[in-house]
Design a protein around this motif. Structure first.
Motif, PDB file in Angstrom:
ATOM      1  N   LEU B  85      30.964 -61.880-111.436  1.00 48.17           N
ATOM      2  CA  LEU B  85      32.011 -60.962-110.977  1.00 48.17           C
ATOM      3  C   LEU B  85      31.811 -60.571-109.512  1.00 48.17           C
ATOM      4  O   LEU B  85      32.699 -60.002-108.888  1.00 48.17           O
ATOM      5  N   VAL B  87      31.510 -62.706-107.153  1.00 49.67           N
ATOM      6  CA  VAL B  87      32.087 -63.723-106.276  1.00 49.67           C
ATOM      7  C   VAL B  87      33.449 -63.293-105.718  1.00 49.67           C
ATOM      8  O   VAL B  87      33.722 -63.470-104.537  1.00 49.67           O
ATOM      9  N   ALA B  88      34.293 -62.671-106.552  1.00 54.79           N
ATOM     10  CA  ALA B  88      35.636 -62.286-106.087  1.00 54.79           C
ATOM     11  C   ALA B  88      35.578 -61.261-104.948  1.00 54.79           C
ATOM     12  O   ALA B  88      36.224 -61.451-103.918  1.00 54.79           O
ATOM     13  N   LEU B  90      33.117 -60.821-102.954  1.00 58.93           N
ATOM     14  CA  LEU B  90      32.495 -61.506-101.815  1.00 58.93           C
ATOM     15  C   LEU B  90      33.545 -62.317-101.052  1.00 58.93           C
ATOM     16  O   LEU B  90      33.644 -62.238 -99.829  1.00 58.93           O
ATOM     17  N   LEU B  91      34.371 -63.068-101.799  1.00 53.00           N
ATOM     18  CA  LEU B  91      35.436 -63.844-101.157  1.00 53.00           C
ATOM     19  C   LEU B  91      36.396 -62.915-100.426  1.00 53.00           C
ATOM     20  O   LEU B  91      36.823 -63.197 -99.304  1.00 53.00           O
ATOM     21  N   SER B  92      36.726 -61.794-101.055  1.00 56.63           N
ATOM     22  CA  SER B  92      37.730 -60.908-100.466  1.00 56.63           C
ATOM     23  C   SER B  92      37.214 -60.236 -99.200  1.00 56.63           C
ATOM     24  O   SER B  92      37.938 -60.131 -98.215  1.00 56.63           O
ATOM     25  N   ASN B  94      34.889 -61.379 -97.293  1.00 53.16           N
ATOM     26  CA  ASN B  94      34.781 -62.476 -96.312  1.00 53.16           C
ATOM     27  C   ASN B  94      36.118 -62.686 -95.608  1.00 53.16           C
ATOM     28  O   ASN B  94      36.169 -62.960 -94.424  1.00 53.16           O
ATOM     29  N   THR B  95      37.195 -62.598 -96.381  1.00 51.97           N
ATOM     30  CA  THR B  95      38.520 -62.874 -95.833  1.00 51.97           C
ATOM     31  C   THR B  95      39.019 -61.712 -94.987  1.00 51.97           C
ATOM     32  O   THR B  95      39.523 -61.906 -93.889  1.00 51.97           O
TER      33      THR B  95
END
Lengths: 499, 446
Positions: B85, B87-88, B90-92, B94-95
């Motif tokens: 959980l 990862v989401a 982290l991606l967000s 990052n963006t």
């Protein structure tokens, strides 16, 4: 340009990513995609061959469970963390490229993540409910179904990620239309998937066979039958894997050529490529030898031999992963961003004004006679350090000494003559981005590094020095100017509309 | 607000690509997915702390050893969910905050990447602890040491994340940081850390309350004298104490935050979150002190109220981040726009690289050719020894009297020698006249 640069001067930054990524691929292919269907198949065989009045053959089922336990523990620790680790390491080494990719592929990764969450939930259900499921035939059969679901989701995770990787290898895509669909339709996607799927099954089979030799006693009937089963599994997949490898191997040079700015393969690649042929052949031969022995005379298959084969196929996977690295150069994002993280479209500006002027972090905004070495160090950090070190793996001194002779003092003029042309001779190199002053500072620094053995420290230990031309004061002036211009334009529009 | 940024604050350029989604939607995904992640992190940390405590207590009382075992089994599940959980968000992040997040990562790089091996080791230790429970039953000190080591790592990892998430908010500090330790001692890292630890204990208390109380949980077959009620009461007390402590730690966190991100919007959201927690605490208090059969009475409401509190606190965290970064983001946008303009302008008017040849007139007839050679060829070719390519004297041997063939080769080289790198083509860089002069020079070398 815009990020503090993390740098490992001995290990090489790329090696950090490669190390984590290769461990992850080995675990993903060998212990998830290829291994879980083997375990599920074995669990199913246990039910099929169960003694009368029993749900399953208990000792056989116990063996499959033990194998799964190893897979479960490793995938949910090292496997999961190296997956996150790829993100962490790429963000450290290559922030501009991953930051660009994620703005385009956010949804692709998000979809991948949802499949991945499902996979994790399924693997926990599959492994943690195993013992309870042995209470009734219905629950056992349901449990086996979960095994197959898990196998499918592991495979989908791989199929999506191969597409994302495939996109990055396809040049031109980025500049025309950024969509994930290109990842699936690019010429290398199907060959990759057709190679990776059966190869994962073979690697999973070899790993499973190794575990069988570890968990069963020599001479036991259980061991003999289990080794035979794993051998059949490997032998079924090996021809497909070989065919996939040949297909992939054949498609590669065409794609490779298209990727190159000039139509020649590099020396490094052709050497590697020749080597690859022997590696494929050797690994296949070994795997077939192992499984045929397992079928014909299983008593000869013992733990050390199985372990050796297992390590060999893991190594084989690792070597194959290098193809990707070769194909991508000199870009990190095809046609858009070079592997030094500078965008191709900004090159004319850098050539005109130099890169230092636009760098957020540099102690030397311009090159002067006094700061030449320091400026050269900054130029090196900005334009070379993503792939080269000063003293470690692929060091800049080593690559120049390899050209001009080991141990001989490097000649600044020769290097200054070579660097602006290197991308023509070595097509995997991006063009040098800076202006002439920066070129001379760079070669002076390289010579200095050769003489002194100085080590280049990254932002993680040294910190950063903010470029005085790109600090908050200059940005504020710029913002005021932009706001005034906008206001002036508004007034102008108003007056024209009144008139 | 602009005045709070120090002069040495860097203003980088942003990544010149649009966000994949409207910003508000990305922020929503970030806040919600982060909370889902952190709840499982809380359970992983709180669960392992509780396991350690209960196993030590279990040396004297076997029921506590049993409780430790039961809790240990939940850690390995919760930890897997915590990672996946994570990862989401982290991606967000990052963006949304590429420049800020990656800058903080790089500045604390060694510790940041150490998260990977450290967490892997901690996870392996939790499995070792769980699966060696019966094998090491006679060697409790060793067995307790295993979970102790995992707990130490679990307690340290949040500090690495907090240091990063904190440092990204303060570009004015980036020029002063050298390594993880110097970022660790920035004010308000430790208050936030304490806040997190208390949250972990509070959430874990609620989890244990639910886990122990489940109808199909064969509690009575595990324990000899501990009752469901006793454990639930202890779990509730833990939540009450931890949440009560937040009323002290919360204000400290708020006061140690640099003022640049504070605003009435933040105070309002955090205040509302705190107010909603109060009835939850009263219900817990009543349940603990009330009759045994009514301990479950308000559980659903408690969970709901505290979930809303957590949602408000998570939103407050994001509001502070948005407030704190807004002025800098505005400057960064200006910088990015200006750079794109300059780059487009330079692209439209590319500079021809015309560098004067250094002509040595004493060479007479071949002076121009010699100068051209020096500029274009000398990096790879020298007179009598292999450098990158073959020596000049070899060329002379091959092409003596065949200047046209030599010119053709330079214009568009083939590849004859497998052990030499490919020579680049010079056809588009040298004029016919240049090629003529160059060939004349090369063939004149003796």
């Amino acid at each position: 340009m815009d990020f503090p640069l993390f740098h490992l001067d001995w290990l090489n930054d790329r090696f950090l990513i490669a190390m984590i990524a290769i461990i992850h691929v080995i675990i993903n292919h060998g212990l998830a995609v290829g291994f879980i269907p083997l375990v599920t198949w074995m669990e199913q065989k246990g039910v099929k061959n169960s003694p009368a009045m029993e749900i399953t053959d208990l000792s056989w089922d116990q063996l499959a469970w033990k194998m799964m336990k190893v897979g479960f523990i490793i995938t949910t620790t090292l496997g999961a963390m190296t997956g996150v680790g790829i993100w962490f390491s790429v963000a450290l080494v290559s922030p501009a490229s991953i930051g660009s990719l994620i703005r385009v592929f956010y949804w692709a990764w998000f979809a991948e993540w949802m499949v991945f969450v499902t996979e994790v939930v399924l693997i926990m259900i599959y492994f943690l409910t195993w013992e309870n499921a042995n209470k009734s035939l219905a629950s056992k059969l349901r449990h086996i179904r979960f095994g197959w679901f898990l196998s499918i989701f592991s495979w989908i995770t791989m199929a999506i990620i191969v597409s994302i990787l495939g996109f990055m290898m396809d040049p031109g895509n980025w500049n025309t239309h950024h969509s994930l669909l290109n990842g699936f339709t690019n010429p290398i996607y199907i060959p990759q998937l057709l190679f990776r799927t059966p190869t994962a099954m073979v690697v999973g089979g070899v790993f499973g066979l190794m575990l069988i030799t570890l968990f069963t006693e020599r001479g036991a009937l259980l061991r003999k039958n289990a080794i035979r089963s794993a051998s059949v599994w490997i032998l079924c997949w090996a021809p497909l894997s070989l065919a996939g490898a040949v297909y992939y191997y054949g498609v590669m040079p065409a794609v490779m050529t298209a990727n190159m700015s000039t139509a020649v393969g590099t020396m490094d690649f052709s050497q590697y490529y020749d080597l690859l042929r022997y590696v494929i052949g050797g690994a296949m031969l070994l795997v077939v030898l192992l499984s045929v022995t397992g079928l014909v005379k299983s008593s000869l298959v013992r733990f050390p031999f199985a372990l050796f084969c297992c390590l060999t196929v893991f190594g084989f996977l690792g070597i194959f992963e290098r193809v990707r690295e070769f194909i991508r150069k000199p870009y990190v994002i095809g046609g858009y961003m070079y592997s030094n993280l500078l965008k191709e479209e900004d090159y004319p500006l850098y050539k005109r004004d130099g890169i230092l002027k636009y760098a957020t972090y540099t102690s030397t905004p311009t090159v002067t006679a006094e700061n030449k070495i320091a400026a050269g160090r900054n130029v090196f950090m900005l334009s070379c350090s993503r792939c080269h070190t000063t003293q470690g793996v692929n060091s800049i001194v080593y690559v120049f000494e390899r050209m001009y002779g080991f141990g001989k003092p490097l000649d600044e003029n020769s290097m200054a003559g070579y660097i602006p042309n290197m991308h023509n001779a070595r097509t995997y190199m991006p063009p040098f981005p800076g202006n002439r002053d920066e070129l001379h500072a760079l070669v002076a620094y390289i010579k200095y590094v050769q003489q002194t053995g100085e080590v280049l420290e990254g932002a993680q230990t040294e910190g950063v020095i903010v470029n005085s031309m790109n600090d908050v004061n200059s940005a504020r002036l710029l913002l005021e100017k932009q706001q005034q211009e906008k206001a002036a334009r508004l007034v102008e529009n108003d007056t024209t509309s009144v008139n | 607000m602009l005045h709070v940024l120090l002069a040495t604050t860097p203003v980088p350029k942003d990544i010149p690509l649009d966000l994949p989604l409207p910003q508000w939607l990305l922020v929503t995904i970030l806040v919600i997915s982060f909370l889902a992640h952190i709840v499982f992190v809380n359970l992983m940390l709180g669960g392992s702390l509780l396991t350690l405590w209960a196993e030590i207590k279990g040396l004297k009382d076997k029921d506590y050893d049993k409780f430790a075992y039961e809790t240990a089994k939940t850690i390995t599940v919760n930890k897997s969910l915590a990672v996946v959980l994570g990862v989401a968000p982290l991606l967000s992040i990052n963006t949304l905050y590429s420049v800020y997040f990656y800058s903080a990562n790089a500045l604390t790089g060694l510790m940041w990447i150490s998260v990977i091996p450290l967490v892997t080791i901690a996870f392996l230790l939790t499995y070792l602890h769980k699966y060696s429970w019966h094998k090491l039953a006679d060697n409790k000190p060793l067995h307790i040491a295993i979970i102790g080591a995992a707990v130490l790592i679990f307690l340290f990892i949040p500090l690495i994340f907090l240091v990063n998430i904190n440092l990204m908010l303060f570009p004015e500090k980036w020029g002063t940081i050298s390594g993880f330790l110097s970022a660790l001692v920035l004010p308000n890292v430790f208050p936030r850390y304490l806040h997190f630890i208390c949250a972990s204990l509070g959430v874990t208390g609620l989890f244990i309350f639910w886990y122990t109380g489940r109808k199909n949980y064969p509690f009575e077959s595990y324990y000899t004298h501990l009752t469901r009620y006793a454990i639930k009461k202890k779990a509730y007390s833990l939540t009450l104490a931890a949440s009560g402590a937040q009323f002290l730690i919360g204000p400290v966190v708020l006061f140690t935050l640099p003022s640049k991100g504070l605003g009435w919007n933040l105070i309002a959201v955090i205040g509302a979150g705190a107010v909603i927690a109060i009835p939850a605490m009263i219900w817990i208090w009543k349940a603990i002190n009330g009759p045994e059969e009514r301990i479950d009475q308000h559980f659903g409401k408690v969970v709901l109220a505290l979930s809303i509190t957590v949602l408000f606190m998570g939103s407050g965290r994001q509001i502070y981040r948005a407030n704190a970064l807004a002025p800098h983001q505005q400057l960064m946008a200006a910088k990015t726009e200006e750079f794109r303009r300059l780059s487009a302008e330079a692209r439209a008017h590319p500079q021809e690289e015309s560098i004067a040849l250094e002509i040595d007139t004493s060479l007479g007839d071949v002076a121009k050719g010699a100068a051209l050679f020096k500029m274009n060829c000398s990096a790879c070719h020298q007179k009598d020894a292999k450098l990158v390519g073959p020596p000049i004297l070899e060329m002379v041997e091959i092409y003596r009297g065949k200047a046209d063939q030599l010119k053709e080769w330079i214009r568009k080289p083939g590849k004859k020698r497998p052990d030499y790198p490919q020579m680049p083509a010079f056809g588009d860089r040298l004029s016919e006249d240049d090629l003529h002069e160059l060939a004349k020079y090369i063939l004149s070398v003796k």
